[in-house]
Design a protein around this motif. Structure first.
Motif, PDB file in Angstrom:
ATOM      1  N   VAL A  89      -7.236 -38.825  41.789  1.00  0.00           N
ATOM      2  CA  VAL A  89      -6.347 -38.374  40.719  1.00  0.00           C
ATOM      3  C   VAL A  89      -5.969 -39.543  39.815  1.00  0.00           C
ATOM      4  O   VAL A  89      -6.014 -39.438  38.586  1.00  0.00           O
ATOM      5  CB  VAL A  89      -5.083 -37.693  41.304  1.00  0.00           C
ATOM      6  N   LYS A  90      -5.598 -40.669  40.401  1.00  0.00           N
ATOM      7  CA  LYS A  90      -5.184 -41.829  39.610  1.00  0.00           C
ATOM      8  C   LYS A  90      -6.361 -42.456  38.866  1.00  0.00           C
ATOM      9  O   LYS A  90      -6.229 -42.889  37.731  1.00  0.00           O
ATOM     10  CB  LYS A  90      -4.499 -42.878  40.494  1.00  0.00           C
ATOM     11  N   TYR A  91      -7.523 -42.503  39.492  1.00  0.00           N
ATOM     12  CA  TYR A  91      -8.710 -43.081  38.852  1.00  0.00           C
ATOM     13  C   TYR A  91      -9.081 -42.270  37.609  1.00  0.00           C
ATOM     14  O   TYR A  91      -9.458 -42.825  36.591  1.00  0.00           O
ATOM     15  CB  TYR A  91      -9.873 -43.108  39.843  1.00  0.00           C
ATOM     16  N   LYS A  92      -8.945 -40.967  37.700  1.00  0.00           N
ATOM     17  CA  LYS A  92      -9.304 -40.089  36.590  1.00  0.00           C
ATOM     18  C   LYS A  92      -8.237 -40.038  35.501  1.00  0.00           C
ATOM     19  O   LYS A  92      -8.488 -39.547  34.408  1.00  0.00           O
ATOM     20  CB  LYS A  92      -9.558 -38.670  37.106  1.00  0.00           C
ATOM     21  N   ALA A  93      -7.046 -40.525  35.790  1.00  0.00           N
ATOM     22  CA  ALA A  93      -5.943 -40.468  34.831  1.00  0.00           C
ATOM     23  C   ALA A  93      -6.215 -41.371  33.629  1.00  0.00           C
ATOM     24  O   ALA A  93      -6.983 -42.336  33.710  1.00  0.00           O
ATOM     25  CB  ALA A  93      -4.645 -40.884  35.518  1.00  0.00           C
ATOM     26  N   THR A  94      -5.582 -41.055  32.534  1.00  0.00           N
ATOM     27  CA  THR A  94      -5.689 -41.878  31.334  1.00  0.00           C
ATOM     28  C   THR A  94      -5.088 -43.248  31.623  1.00  0.00           C
ATOM     29  O   THR A  94      -3.965 -43.334  32.121  1.00  0.00           O
ATOM     30  CB  THR A  94      -4.927 -41.213  30.171  1.00  0.00           C
ATOM     31  N   PRO A  95      -5.825 -44.331  31.325  1.00  0.00           N
ATOM     32  CA  PRO A  95      -5.297 -45.673  31.585  1.00  0.00           C
ATOM     33  C   PRO A  95      -4.021 -45.949  30.790  1.00  0.00           C
ATOM     34  O   PRO A  95      -3.791 -45.330  29.748  1.00  0.00           O
ATOM     35  CB  PRO A  95      -6.419 -46.601  31.114  1.00  0.00           C
ATOM     36  N   SER A  96      -3.246 -46.862  31.274  1.00  0.00           N
ATOM     37  CA  SER A  96      -2.031 -47.281  30.580  1.00  0.00           C
ATOM     38  C   SER A  96      -2.383 -47.707  29.163  1.00  0.00           C
ATOM     39  O   SER A  96      -3.457 -48.241  28.899  1.00  0.00           O
ATOM     40  CB  SER A  96      -1.404 -48.462  31.327  1.00  0.00           C
ATOM     41  N   THR A  97      -1.452 -47.507  28.248  1.00  0.00           N
ATOM     42  CA  THR A  97      -1.667 -47.944  26.867  1.00  0.00           C
ATOM     43  C   THR A  97      -1.745 -49.466  26.766  1.00  0.00           C
ATOM     44  O   THR A  97      -2.177 -49.993  25.751  1.00  0.00           O
ATOM     45  CB  THR A  97      -0.556 -47.421  25.941  1.00  0.00           C
ATOM     46  N   VAL A  98      -1.356 -50.151  27.813  1.00  0.00           N
ATOM     47  CA  VAL A  98      -1.490 -51.608  27.848  1.00  0.00           C
ATOM     48  C   VAL A  98      -2.973 -52.002  27.883  1.00  0.00           C
ATOM     49  O   VAL A  98      -3.350 -53.068  27.437  1.00  0.00           O
ATOM     50  CB  VAL A  98      -0.728 -52.182  29.075  1.00  0.00           C
ATOM     51  N   ILE A  99      -3.822 -51.125  28.409  1.00  0.00           N
ATOM     52  CA  ILE A  99      -5.273 -51.352  28.389  1.00  0.00           C
ATOM     53  C   ILE A  99      -5.746 -50.927  27.000  1.00  0.00           C
ATOM     54  O   ILE A  99      -5.956 -49.743  26.738  1.00  0.00           O
ATOM     55  CB  ILE A  99      -6.000 -50.532  29.483  1.00  0.00           C
ATOM     56  N   THR A 100      -5.866 -51.886  26.112  1.00  0.00           N
ATOM     57  CA  THR A 100      -6.174 -51.587  24.717  1.00  0.00           C
ATOM     58  C   THR A 100      -7.638 -51.213  24.525  1.00  0.00           C
ATOM     59  O   THR A 100      -8.472 -51.478  25.389  1.00  0.00           O
ATOM     60  CB  THR A 100      -5.861 -52.807  23.830  1.00  0.00           C
ATOM     61  N   GLN A 101      -7.926 -50.640  23.373  1.00  0.00           N
ATOM     62  CA  GLN A 101      -9.306 -50.295  23.053  1.00  0.00           C
ATOM     63  C   GLN A 101     -10.168 -51.548  23.019  1.00  0.00           C
ATOM     64  O   GLN A 101     -11.316 -51.537  23.448  1.00  0.00           O
ATOM     65  CB  GLN A 101      -9.387 -49.544  21.722  1.00  0.00           C
ATOM     66  N   LYS A 102      -9.605 -52.657  22.556  1.00  0.00           N
ATOM     67  CA  LYS A 102     -10.349 -53.919  22.513  1.00  0.00           C
ATOM     68  C   LYS A 102     -10.725 -54.373  23.923  1.00  0.00           C
ATOM     69  O   LYS A 102     -11.848 -54.840  24.163  1.00  0.00           O
ATOM     70  CB  LYS A 102      -9.516 -54.991  21.804  1.00  0.00           C
ATOM     71  N   MET A 103      -9.808 -54.214  24.866  1.00  0.00           N
ATOM     72  CA  MET A 103     -10.098 -54.566  26.257  1.00  0.00           C
ATOM     73  C   MET A 103     -11.172 -53.647  26.820  1.00  0.00           C
ATOM     74  O   MET A 103     -12.109 -54.100  27.481  1.00  0.00           O
ATOM     75  CB  MET A 103      -8.832 -54.493  27.113  1.00  0.00           C
ATOM     76  N   LYS A 104     -11.044 -52.344  26.564  1.00  0.00           N
ATOM     77  CA  LYS A 104     -12.044 -51.382  27.037  1.00  0.00           C
ATOM     78  C   LYS A 104     -13.418 -51.731  26.478  1.00  0.00           C
ATOM     79  O   LYS A 104     -14.409 -51.762  27.219  1.00  0.00           O
ATOM     80  CB  LYS A 104     -11.660 -49.967  26.621  1.00  0.00           C
ATOM     81  N   ASP A 105     -13.468 -52.001  25.161  1.00  0.00           N
ATOM     82  CA  ASP A 105     -14.741 -52.348  24.519  1.00  0.00           C
ATOM     83  C   ASP A 105     -15.339 -53.616  25.130  1.00  0.00           C
ATOM     84  O   ASP A 105     -16.541 -53.700  25.345  1.00  0.00           O
ATOM     85  CB  ASP A 105     -14.550 -52.535  23.009  1.00  0.00           C
ATOM     86  N   GLY A 106     -14.477 -54.596  25.431  1.00  0.00           N
ATOM     87  CA  GLY A 106     -14.946 -55.842  26.036  1.00  0.00           C
ATOM     88  C   GLY A 106     -15.519 -55.624  27.424  1.00  0.00           C
ATOM     89  O   GLY A 106     -16.571 -56.177  27.766  1.00  0.00           O
TER      90      GLY A 106
END
Length: 127
Positions: A89-106
């Motif tokens: 459930v937690k793995y599938k949840a939307t990540p915290s907004t602290v995990i920015t799109q730039k971090m995701k892209d990186g």
């Protein structure tokens, strides 16, 4: 350590845990996060990487997929962290907004996670 595993999404940072832990009025220090992440890494539950996103490097713990974690979480040795169902459930949840799109892209650009990891809420239930 279970805080990292129960952080929403496939990755966790100290900042995400600090935001999450405000509910419990608990500060997550950099050293506490690193110690917990390294213990989880040693237990083969994910890996810790440094990602530069912004002014300074951030330590990011990349969690293993629920399928990879199922046997660990059901074992006697690691079963106390959380249940496989809680982890899913937690793995599938939307990540915290602290995990920015730039971090995701990186993370995706470095090949550390697949792009689909951040879109699991669109995929539906994992079987």
């Amino acid at each position: 350590m279970s805080g990292i595993l129960l952080a929403p999404g496939p990755v966790a940072t100290r900042y995400a845990l600090t935001r999450m832990s405000r509910v419990f009025c608990t500060a997550v220090t950099r050293s506490k996060f690193l110690v917990a992440a390294k213990r989880l890494e040693t237990a083969n539950m994910g890996h810790l990487v440094a990602l530069t996103s912004g002014k300074r490097p951030q330590q990011v713990f990349i969690k293993k997929t629920p399928a990879e974690m199922d046997r660990f979480l059901r074992s006697d040795e690691h079963g106390g962290y959380c249940t496989p169902e809680e982890y899913l459930v937690k793995y599938k949840a939307t990540p915290s907004t602290v995990i920015t799109q730039k971090m995701k892209d990186g993370l995706v650009a470095l090949g550390l996670v697949s792009e689909s990891c951040f879109k699991q809420e669109e995929v539906g239930e994992m079987k």
